[in-house]
Design an enzyme around this catalytic site. Structure first.
Site, PDB file in Angstrom:
ATOM      1  N   GLY A 189       0.725  -1.201  -0.088  1.00  0.00           N
ATOM      2  CA  GLY A 189      -0.107   0.100  -0.120  1.00  0.00           C
ATOM      3  C   GLY A 189       0.832   1.333  -0.031  1.00  0.00           C
TER       4      GLY A 189
ATOM      5  N   CYS B 158       5.972   0.059   7.401  1.00  0.00           N
ATOM      6  CA  CYS B 158       5.697   1.041   6.424  1.00  0.00           C
ATOM      7  C   CYS B 158       6.793   1.496   5.740  1.00  0.00           C
ATOM      8  CB  CYS B 158       5.187   2.153   7.311  1.00  0.00           C
ATOM      9  SG  CYS B 158       4.848   3.788   6.382  1.00  0.00           S
ATOM     10  N   LEU B 159       6.475   1.656   4.326  1.00  0.00           N
ATOM     11  CA  LEU B 159       7.540   2.168   3.670  1.00  0.00           C
ATOM     12  C   LEU B 159       8.351   3.482   3.936  1.00  0.00           C
ATOM     13  CD1 LEU B 159       6.046   1.450   0.109  1.00  0.00           C
ATOM     14  CD2 LEU B 159       7.712   0.072   1.386  1.00  0.00           C
TER      15      LEU B 159
ATOM     16  N   GLU C  49      -3.316   2.984   5.505  1.00  0.00           N
ATOM     17  CA  GLU C  49      -3.017   4.126   4.281  1.00  0.00           C
ATOM     18  C   GLU C  49      -3.923   5.285   4.716  1.00  0.00           C
ATOM     19  OE1 GLU C  49      -0.540   3.691   2.676  1.00  0.00           O
ATOM     20  OE2 GLU C  49      -0.179   1.745   3.208  1.00  0.00           O
TER      21      GLU C  49
END
Ligand code: NI
Length: 168
Positions: free
Chosen positions: A46, A93-94, A136
């Site tokens: 996401g 989380c990126l 997100e």
């Protein structure tokens, strides 16, 4: 299409409340395509627009590698309209690379928004999809998963993460 730079904590854009999308036009379509390429390149399940430097309410989610019944989701101006139950699970989380933590989230969510053509959609989700949608949509309100950790865990995280950032 292009792979965009993913903003990392503590970049201030990640703390900002994103504004609603007002017009679905060519530049929005290009951003969606670039976000998809960026998400698959990372790879991640996401991505929210603020993570690539655009403070607008737009997310992409694709959990099909782990829950193959769910197709790719592009949501403009998404809103959680109903939640049910609680469940703990690990997430990352990126924008906070290298860290995972167990986070409590709603077990079931009902989300409304627009697809990339502007058509209203409603998604009911549990499991990984439900978690990814909540994660997100949090990004659109300037909330990171580390903000949902207990204060003690968050303090430990901050010290370790910022120490590591200084070294690199
Ligand atoms: Ni994230």
């Amino acid at each position: 299409m292009a792979v965009l730079e993913i903003k990392r904590y503590p970049d201030p854009i990640l703390k900002r409340k994103a504004r609603p999308v007002e017009e679905i036009n060519g530049s929005l379509q290009k951003l969606i395509d670039d976000m998809l390429e960026t998400m698959y390149d990372a790879p991640g399940i996401g991505l929210a627009a603020p993570q690539v430097g655009e403070s607008i309410r737009l997310i992409v989610v694709d959990v099909s590698a782990r829950e193959e019944e769910h197709p790719l989701i592009v949501l403009i101006n998404p809103e959680i309209v109903y939640t049910e139950g609680k469940v703990d699970s690990e997430e990352g989380c990126l924008s906070v690379p290298g860290y995972v933590s167990t986070i409590r989230r709603a077990n079931r969510v009902l989300v409304r928004g627009l697809d990339r053509e502007g058509k209203p959609v409603e998604i009911e989700a549990t499991g990984l999809l439900g978690r990814a949608l909540q994660h997100e949509i949090d990004h659109l309100d300037g909330i990171l998963f580390i903000d949902r950790m207990s204060p003690i865990k968050r303090e430990f995280f901050r010290k370790r993460y910022l120490r590591k950032l200084k070294k690199t």
